[in-house]
Design an enzyme around this catalytic site. Structure first.
Site, PDB file in Angstrom:
ATOM      1  N   SER A  83       1.430  -1.177   0.186  1.00 31.73           N
ATOM      2  CA  SER A  83       0.200   0.286   0.059  1.00 31.73           C
ATOM      3  C   SER A  83       1.123   1.436   0.282  1.00 31.73           C
ATOM      4  O   SER A  83       0.302   2.567  -0.247  1.00 31.73           O
ATOM      5  CB  SER A  83      -1.093   0.280   1.326  1.00 31.73           C
ATOM      6  N   LYS A  86       0.480   3.102  -2.742  1.00 31.19           N
ATOM      7  CA  LYS A  86      -1.046   4.241  -3.228  1.00 31.19           C
ATOM      8  C   LYS A  86      -1.051   5.901  -3.877  1.00 31.19           C
ATOM      9  O   LYS A  86      -1.483   6.251  -4.477  1.00 31.19           O
ATOM     10  CB  LYS A  86      -1.949   3.362  -1.624  1.00 31.19           C
ATOM     11  N   TYR A 208      -3.324  -2.684 -10.230  1.00 32.64           N
ATOM     12  CA  TYR A 208      -3.651  -3.353  -8.707  1.00 32.64           C
ATOM     13  C   TYR A 208      -2.504  -3.897  -7.999  1.00 32.64           C
ATOM     14  O   TYR A 208      -1.818  -3.944  -6.656  1.00 32.64           O
ATOM     15  CB  TYR A 208      -4.758  -2.874  -8.198  1.00 32.64           C
ATOM     16  N   TYR A 260      -4.049   3.852   8.326  1.00 34.76           N
ATOM     17  CA  TYR A 260      -5.489   3.450   7.562  1.00 34.76           C
ATOM     18  C   TYR A 260      -6.536   3.641   8.870  1.00 34.76           C
ATOM     19  O   TYR A 260      -6.073   5.274   9.751  1.00 34.76           O
ATOM     20  CB  TYR A 260      -5.558   2.012   7.390  1.00 34.76           C
ATOM     21  N   VAL A 278       1.285  -3.451   3.706  1.00 35.75           N
ATOM     22  CA  VAL A 278       1.317  -4.928   4.739  1.00 35.75           C
ATOM     23  C   VAL A 278       2.942  -5.527   3.700  1.00 35.75           C
ATOM     24  O   VAL A 278       3.173  -6.423   4.913  1.00 35.75           O
ATOM     25  CB  VAL A 278       0.228  -5.071   4.383  1.00 35.75           C
TER      26      VAL A 278
HETATM   27  N1  GLN Z   1      -1.972  -6.198  -1.589  1.00 33.28           N
HETATM   28  C1  GLN Z   1      -2.119  -5.858  -0.482  1.00 33.28           C
HETATM   29  C2  GLN Z   1      -3.991  -6.256  -0.775  1.00 33.28           C
HETATM   30  O1  GLN Z   1      -4.560  -5.271  -1.191  1.00 33.28           O
HETATM   31  C3  GLN Z   1      -1.716  -4.441  -0.401  1.00 33.28           C
HETATM   32  C4  GLN Z   1      -2.772  -3.679   1.189  1.00 33.28           C
HETATM   33  C5  GLN Z   1      -1.354  -2.967   2.055  1.00 33.28           C
HETATM   34  O2  GLN Z   1      -0.517  -2.614   1.941  1.00 33.28           O
HETATM   35  N2  GLN Z   1      -2.351  -2.626   3.222  1.00 33.28           N
HETATM   36  O3  GLN Z   1      -4.691  -6.369   0.773  1.00 33.28           O
END
Ligand code: GLN
Length: 341
Positions: A83, A86, A208, A260, A278
């Site tokens: 993420s 993003k 994505y 988040y 993550v």
């Molecule tokens: N690729 C992960 C997902 O879509 C990204 C989520 C993250 O880094 N929080 O679940």
């Protein structure tokens, strides 16, 4: 002639020694030493490939807007961006379509929900913001390009400008995400149901998953963050990564939504626009000063790196980097970089 070159060598040597023994370098080494033993948290395992990371990996890097680099630990270990990608793809969508159009598709409200919540704003049917999965998938659907390869190449090129190096995809992570990504698929279908996502859904989801599977290092994260701190200009390569007009849009959503459902507490405690992933990466931006990158794959229940949150909190407090720190005296930071003034 000879004398001059000897003097040059000596100067170069003293320059190197200054970097090696700089108070900021020493400070990062102490921080690393303090938090290395911390074993709280767990590795993300909902993407099976991610569970293979080493819980001991831990790197910290700071890059200043004038291109100085301070780093410690596993700063050159590669991991997937997840993420953290993003805000940067959001910046590209803003360049492709402008602010108003992008805002009509994806909001800028913190949701208070988990990053992978299957939820849209009930009134507008928009995803709450571009930092949760729903918003990021909608943003991936806005990236211009004739075909999937061209769109992916635009992302590779985008991150090349931010990091200053050629980007690679972790194909195993990409395939792992794609085969286990039904939750993200559900989000995409929900958006299509409300007419918020056009085009080929599987292609959009692939883009994505690919942006999430890009390999970076902790050093890269700090360079990317320093690029935003430097108004979109990479402080090491001096190449522009994003139109300066959109940097404030990116930093705003990072500030309110980047961590988040920990974003409020992060804004309160750390006070820096930031983004976590993550894979264990966090980047944080101190505008006009520096970028911070931290990598450690042990995550808390919200999906943020445990050591990463601790380290950013400490650095921000130590140098008074909080956005609303009303004390304008930055002697402590300048002394850490340049020695006693
Ligand atoms: N690729 C992960 C997902 O879509 C990204 C989520 C993250 O880094 N929080 O679940």
């Amino acid at each position: 002639m000879q004398d001059e070159s000897i003097r040059d060598d000596r100067q170069a040597l003293t320059g190197d020694l200054a970097a090696m023994t700089s108070p900021l370098q020493a400070y990062l080494e102490t921080l690393h030493h303090t938090y290395q033993p911390l074993r709280e948290g767990a590795m993300a395992d909902y993407i099976p490939e991610l569970a293979k990371a080493n819980p001991d990996w831990f790197g910290i890097c700071i890059v200043t807007v004038d291109g100085r680099v301070y780093q410690v630990g596993n700063y050159d270990q590669e991991f997937t961006m997840q993420s953290v990608s993003k805000p940067f793809v959001y910046g590209l969508a803003l360049e492709d379509h402008g602010r108003d159009y992008v805002l009509s598709k994806v909001g800028v409200e913190p949701s208070g929900d988990a990053f992978n919540a299957i939820v849209l704003d009930e009134q507008s049917n928009r995803p709450y913001n571009p930092m949760v999965n729903a918003g990021a998938i909608a943003i991936a659907g806005l990236i211009k390009g004739e075909n999937p390869a061209e769109r992916m190449n635009r992302l590779l090129e985008l991150f090349r400008r931010y990091t200053g190096r050629t980007m690679r995809l972790d194909v195993a992570v990409f395939l792992s995400e794609r085969t286990t990504g039904d939750r993200n698929r559900a989000i995409a279908y929900l958006m299509r149901n409300f007419g918020m996502l056009a085009g080929n859904l599987e292609e959009t989801l692939d883009l994505y998953f690919q942006q999430c599977s890009l390999l970076v290092t902790c050093h890269d994260l700090a360079v990317i963050a320093a690029t935003l701190a430097n108004d979109g200009l990479n402080p090491i390569t001096h190449e522009r990564a994003v139109d300066a007009d959109y940097v404030q849009d990116m930093l705003s959503v990072m500030y309110t939504c980047g961590m988040y459902d920990f974003s409020g507490e992060w804004a309160y405690r750390v006070g820096l626009p930031a983004k976590s992933g993550v894979g264990g990466g966090i980047l944080a931006v101190a505008p006009r000063k520096l970028g911070i990158g931290v990598f450690s794959p042990l995550l808390d229940t919200r999906g943020n790196s445990v050591r990463g949150v601790k380290v950013c909190t400490e650095i921000s407090r130590h140098f008074g980097l909080h956005a609303f720190n009303t004390c304008t005296d930055d002697t402590r930071l300048r002394e850490a970089i340049f020695g006693r003034l």
